[in-house]
Enzyme design. Structure first.
Site, short mmCIF file in Angstrom:
data_model
loop_
_atom_site.label_atom_id
_atom_site.label_comp_id
_atom_site.label_asym_id
_atom_site.label_seq_id
_atom_site.Cartn_x
_atom_site.Cartn_y
_atom_site.Cartn_z
N ARG A 85 14.23 20.02 -14.13
CA ARG A 85 13.94 21.43 -14.06
C ARG A 85 13.32 21.87 -15.37
O ARG A 85 13.93 21.70 -16.43
CB ARG A 85 15.25 22.17 -13.80
CG ARG A 85 15.09 23.56 -13.32
CD ARG A 85 16.43 24.12 -12.94
NE ARG A 85 17.29 24.35 -14.09
CZ ARG A 85 18.24 25.27 -14.13
NH1 ARG A 85 18.46 26.01 -13.06
NH2 ARG A 85 18.98 25.44 -15.19
N ASP A 96 23.81 16.00 -18.69
CA ASP A 96 24.22 15.76 -20.08
C ASP A 96 25.69 15.34 -20.16
O ASP A 96 26.06 14.45 -20.93
CB ASP A 96 24.00 17.01 -20.93
CG ASP A 96 22.54 17.18 -21.33
OD1 ASP A 96 21.78 16.21 -21.20
OD2 ASP A 96 22.18 18.28 -21.77
N ASP A 150 25.83 21.55 -18.22
CA ASP A 150 24.74 20.69 -17.76
C ASP A 150 25.32 19.38 -17.24
O ASP A 150 25.83 18.56 -18.01
CB ASP A 150 23.78 20.43 -18.93
CG ASP A 150 22.53 19.69 -18.48
OD1 ASP A 150 22.67 18.60 -17.87
OD2 ASP A 150 21.43 20.20 -18.70
N THR A 196 10.31 27.58 -17.01
CA THR A 196 9.98 28.20 -15.71
C THR A 196 11.10 28.02 -14.68
O THR A 196 11.09 28.68 -13.65
CB THR A 196 8.72 27.55 -15.12
OG1 THR A 196 9.01 26.16 -14.85
CG2 THR A 196 7.55 27.64 -16.09
C1 PRP Z 1 20.01 19.86 -12.87
C2 PRP Z 1 20.82 19.52 -11.63
C3 PRP Z 1 19.85 19.83 -10.52
C4 PRP Z 1 19.12 21.02 -11.07
C5 PRP Z 1 19.66 22.26 -10.43
O1 PRP Z 1 19.15 18.85 -13.18
O2 PRP Z 1 21.29 18.20 -11.63
O3 PRP Z 1 18.97 18.78 -10.22
O4 PRP Z 1 19.35 21.05 -12.47
O5 PRP Z 1 18.92 23.36 -10.79
P1 PRP Z 1 18.05 24.18 -9.74
O6 PRP Z 1 18.88 24.37 -8.51
O7 PRP Z 1 17.79 25.48 -10.45
O8 PRP Z 1 16.79 23.43 -9.46
P2 PRP Z 1 18.24 18.84 -14.52
O9 PRP Z 1 16.91 19.49 -14.25
O10 PRP Z 1 19.04 19.40 -15.65
O11 PRP Z 1 17.90 17.32 -14.72
P3 PRP Z 1 18.88 16.09 -15.05
O12 PRP Z 1 19.71 15.83 -13.81
O13 PRP Z 1 17.91 15.00 -15.32
O14 PRP Z 1 19.74 16.45 -16.23
N1 URA Z 2 21.84 22.34 -13.82
C1 URA Z 2 23.04 22.03 -14.38
O1 URA Z 2 23.28 20.86 -14.72
N2 URA Z 2 23.95 23.01 -14.55
C2 URA Z 2 23.71 24.28 -14.18
O2 URA Z 2 24.60 25.14 -14.36
C3 URA Z 2 22.46 24.59 -13.60
C4 URA Z 2 21.55 23.60 -13.44
#
Ligand code: PRP
Ligand code: URA
Length: 209
Positions: free
Chosen positions: A104, A203, A200, A108
């Site tokens: 994400r 993370d 997160d 944006t």
């Molecule tokens: C996080 C989570 C989802 C997304 C949710 O991933 O694991 O995929 O955010 O957010 P949304 O519903 O607003 O799209 P992230 O983009 O942090 O990537 P990662 O899993 O690689 O840490």
């Molecule tokens: N992605 C995450 O990992 N945590 C949140 O709260 C939202 C998006």
């Protein structure tokens, strides 16, 4: 409209509370995500069709039940969805695993795709899409659209924590997709994080904060 199933089994609720705590480190966080995914898999597969088969026990022939219908596939959204894969595979070891890479954009909040590899026979399978977090719903919606574009017809979405905004978005974009969630939270904050959420997920799973 797709159904939203809130998995309120006491074990799931207890483990989600432990997951939320900022004092839970990566090792325990990973274990909890796997355990919750396994419990959710148990609940989300309740309606799988069965057929009657015959087996020979050491004593006699018996009429028994076996899974029928389509085979299953699981598709974690990278990265955080990876944490849920082993929990699912513990219960459905024959499932094939595809991967969709999305992150994400922090400015944006729009999902950016970087990888997609599905089983060659994905259209013949019921697909369970996995991601611990459903925030704006942008990532899940895009992932589900990729999978539909490959010809898959029956898709379910499993997540640990969802915001109302994400549920609404997914129901609007993909009304045919049932959503299984362990906890429905209050809202998103200005950075698109779920409140109270767990922070997160990627993370915390991989220790990259
Ligand atoms: C996080 C989570 C989802 C997304 C949710 O991933 O694991 O995929 O955010 O957010 P949304 O519903 O607003 O799209 P992230 O983009 O942090 O990537 P990662 O899993 O690689 O840490
Ligand atoms: N992605 C995450 O990992 N945590 C949140 O709260 C939202 C998006």
């Amino acid at each position: 409209m797709g159904h939203v199933f809130v998995m309120d089994h006491p074990l799931i609720q207890h483990k989600v509370s432990m997951l939320r705590s900022k004092d839970t480190g990566s090792k325990e966080f990973r274990e909890l995500v796997e355990e919750i995914a396994m419990l959710m898999c148990y609940e989300a597969t309740r309606d799988l069709p069965l057929e009657e088969i015959e087996v020979e026990t050491p004593v006699a022939k018996a009429k028994a039940k076996a899974l029928a219908g389509k085979k299953l596939g699981i598709v974690p959204i990278l990265r955080a969805g990876l944490g849920m894969v082993d929990g699912m595979l513990n219960l459905v070891p024959a499932a094939k695993v595809g991967h969709i890479g999305l992150y994400r954009d922090p400015e944006t909040l729009e999902p950016v795709e970087y990888y997609c590899k599905l089983p060659y026979d994905a259209p013949e399978r019921d697909i369970y899409v996995l991601d611990p977090m459903l925030a704006t719903g942008g990532s899940a919606s895009a992932a589900i659209q990729f999978i539909k574009d490959k010809g898959v017809q029956r898709i379910r979405f499993l997540c640990l924590i969802a915001a109302p905004e994400g549920i609404e978005r997914l129901n609007k974009d993909h009304p045919d997709v049932d959503i299984y969630v362990a906890a429905l939270d209050e809202r998103l904050n200005d950075h698109g994080y779920i409140v109270p959420g767990l922070g997160d997920a990627g993370d915390r799973l991989f220790g990259t904060k």
